[in-house]
Design an enzyme around this catalytic site. Sequence first.
Site, short mmCIF file in Angstrom:
data_model
loop_
_atom_site.label_atom_id
_atom_site.label_comp_id
_atom_site.label_asym_id
_atom_site.label_seq_id
_atom_site.Cartn_x
_atom_site.Cartn_y
_atom_site.Cartn_z
N HIS A 199 3.54 -0.52 6.35
CA HIS A 199 4.91 -0.01 6.49
C HIS A 199 5.14 0.87 7.71
O HIS A 199 6.25 1.29 7.97
CB HIS A 199 5.33 0.77 5.24
CG HIS A 199 4.75 2.15 5.16
ND1 HIS A 199 3.50 2.41 4.68
CD2 HIS A 199 5.24 3.35 5.54
CE1 HIS A 199 3.24 3.70 4.74
NE2 HIS A 199 4.29 4.31 5.27
C1 UD1 Z 1 8.94 7.07 5.68
C2 UD1 Z 1 8.18 8.10 6.50
C3 UD1 Z 1 6.71 7.71 6.56
C4 UD1 Z 1 6.13 7.52 5.16
C5 UD1 Z 1 7.00 6.55 4.37
C6 UD1 Z 1 6.52 6.51 2.95
C7 UD1 Z 1 9.45 9.15 8.33
C8 UD1 Z 1 9.66 9.19 9.79
N1 UD1 Z 1 8.67 8.14 7.89
O1 UD1 Z 1 8.83 5.83 6.34
O2 UD1 Z 1 5.98 8.75 7.18
O3 UD1 Z 1 4.83 7.02 5.26
O4 UD1 Z 1 8.36 6.99 4.39
O5 UD1 Z 1 6.84 5.31 2.34
O6 UD1 Z 1 9.95 9.98 7.62
N2 UD1 Z 1 14.69 1.54 3.41
C9 UD1 Z 1 15.19 0.86 2.32
N3 UD1 Z 1 15.27 1.53 1.14
C10 UD1 Z 1 14.87 2.82 0.97
C11 UD1 Z 1 14.37 3.50 2.09
C12 UD1 Z 1 14.28 2.84 3.29
O7 UD1 Z 1 15.57 -0.29 2.42
O8 UD1 Z 1 14.96 3.35 -0.16
C13 UD1 Z 1 14.59 0.83 4.69
C14 UD1 Z 1 15.78 1.12 5.60
O9 UD1 Z 1 16.08 -0.03 6.33
C15 UD1 Z 1 15.22 2.15 6.55
C16 UD1 Z 1 13.76 1.75 6.65
O10 UD1 Z 1 13.41 1.26 5.36
O11 UD1 Z 1 15.86 2.15 7.80
C17 UD1 Z 1 12.85 2.92 7.00
O12 UD1 Z 1 13.03 3.99 6.06
P1 UD1 Z 1 12.67 5.49 6.48
O13 UD1 Z 1 12.86 6.38 5.33
O14 UD1 Z 1 13.39 5.84 7.75
O15 UD1 Z 1 11.16 5.41 6.88
P2 UD1 Z 1 9.92 4.73 6.13
O16 UD1 Z 1 9.49 3.56 6.94
O17 UD1 Z 1 10.23 4.52 4.70
N1 UDP Z 2 2.27 3.70 -3.64
C1 UDP Z 2 2.86 3.28 -4.82
N2 UDP Z 2 3.38 2.02 -4.87
C2 UDP Z 2 3.36 1.17 -3.79
C3 UDP Z 2 2.75 1.62 -2.59
C4 UDP Z 2 2.22 2.89 -2.54
O1 UDP Z 2 2.89 4.02 -5.81
O2 UDP Z 2 3.87 0.05 -3.91
C5 UDP Z 2 1.71 5.07 -3.58
C6 UDP Z 2 0.27 5.14 -3.18
O3 UDP Z 2 -0.58 5.00 -4.30
C7 UDP Z 2 0.18 6.54 -2.58
C8 UDP Z 2 1.55 6.70 -1.93
O4 UDP Z 2 2.41 5.76 -2.56
O5 UDP Z 2 0.03 7.51 -3.56
C9 UDP Z 2 1.49 6.44 -0.45
O6 UDP Z 2 2.79 6.35 0.04
P1 UDP Z 2 3.17 5.53 1.34
O7 UDP Z 2 2.14 4.51 1.64
O8 UDP Z 2 4.56 5.08 1.16
O9 UDP Z 2 3.23 6.67 2.45
P2 UDP Z 2 2.13 7.45 3.33
O10 UDP Z 2 1.08 7.98 2.44
O11 UDP Z 2 1.62 6.49 4.36
O12 UDP Z 2 2.95 8.51 3.99
#
Ligand code: UD1
Ligand code: UDP
Length: 353
Positions: A199
Amino acid sequence: MKVVSIIGARPQYIKAAVVSPVLRQYAQEVLIDTGQHYDEKLSQIFYEGLTIPRPDYDLHVGSGTHGIQTGKMLMALDPILEKEHPNWVVVYGDTNSTLAGALAASKLNIPVAHIEAGLRSFNRAMPEEINRVLTDHLASKLYCPTQQAVENLAQEGITEGVVLCGDVMDVLWDKTPDNPDVLARLKLPSKSFALATVHRQETTDDPEKLRNVLKALGDLPWPVVLPLHPRTRQRIEQFHLQALIDVPHLQIIEPIGYQDMVTLERHAQAVLTDSGGVQREACRAGTPTYILRDETEWTELIESGQAVLCGTRYEHILDAVQHQRVGNRPTLPLADPVRCIVEDLQRGYTSHA
Ligand code: UD1
Ligand code: UDP
């Protein structure tokens, strides 16, 4: 003691699920959800599956560019923090919700406590690295998960307020039992499959890297289950890469709940991931872990041989999986990181009161 905790993205719900209940034994906690994550499978599923208190404020900020998303959070947080006027603002990890919370609080002279402080990938192209560095420089209390994190902060001149407490995620992970139903539902016998998550912006937003990673996942020596983050799903459509995931070898599923995820991490033959939390957890399970990045902020996982960095190139990923021996050394349990943090906050509050 009054504490405002700010969460909003998947890993923060999981961290709050373990910290908030203990915090509430010592303090009045006001919980703010920024709404950075809003899909049921990225947010609600954790409120329901874990014991996270309902938020007192739901900001519904949603998605946007980094500037717009962070800016909307600042605008919404400012009046709430002014009204609540807590002794501490607690922020977790490295997302835009983390930075917005730290910045809004510090502008109001409210002390910031950062849980998961000091991690560094030393790659400033990662939005998370910017969030980590800035948050650490704004925080008065810096709760580090590793000794390396303490040293990283010292190199940036931050030594005051730094406490080595361990990783709060370990606490929840240790007390979460398997859910064997998930293996049955997905028809995945234990140790017969690989688990993957992808992601990160630097992978998903680069069509070539995303293509390479998906192609490599399809060519692994095991069937692969891939709980797909909505960001990645959108990029696959945008870059017309659907054919790479429509292969029998890959089982694409919606993001899953925490207990199901932990179960898959423990029963997988290998885990391939660019997630911070997932690499940590897979290593904790002793499952061979291949990190789909060029660097990691969890460097001790590489040094101990529990994980390898295999980047995002097709041949490097397959080569690592075939030739590099990793894993089989579960991380030992630490003293309770959550009590360490909460008791330190309480001490800090009493000494200033
Ligand atoms: C964010 C965090 C990342 C973290 C991740 C956990 C930042 C900069 N990044 O990344 O560090 O590892 O969360 O999962 O804060 N979207 C949806 N539904 C949602 C949320 C997001 O469709 O509920 C889509 C949207 O198109 C959005 C894109 O995902 O633009 C990215 O979402 P965003 O919250 O900006 O960053 P993540 O990639 O989720
Ligand atoms: N996780 C979850 N379901 C999923 C993917 C991840 O519960 O489908 C949990 C995972 O076990 C961990 C956390 O989400 O505890 C990690 O989050 P993510 O990978 O979104 O973000 P990051 O840790 O890279 O910021």
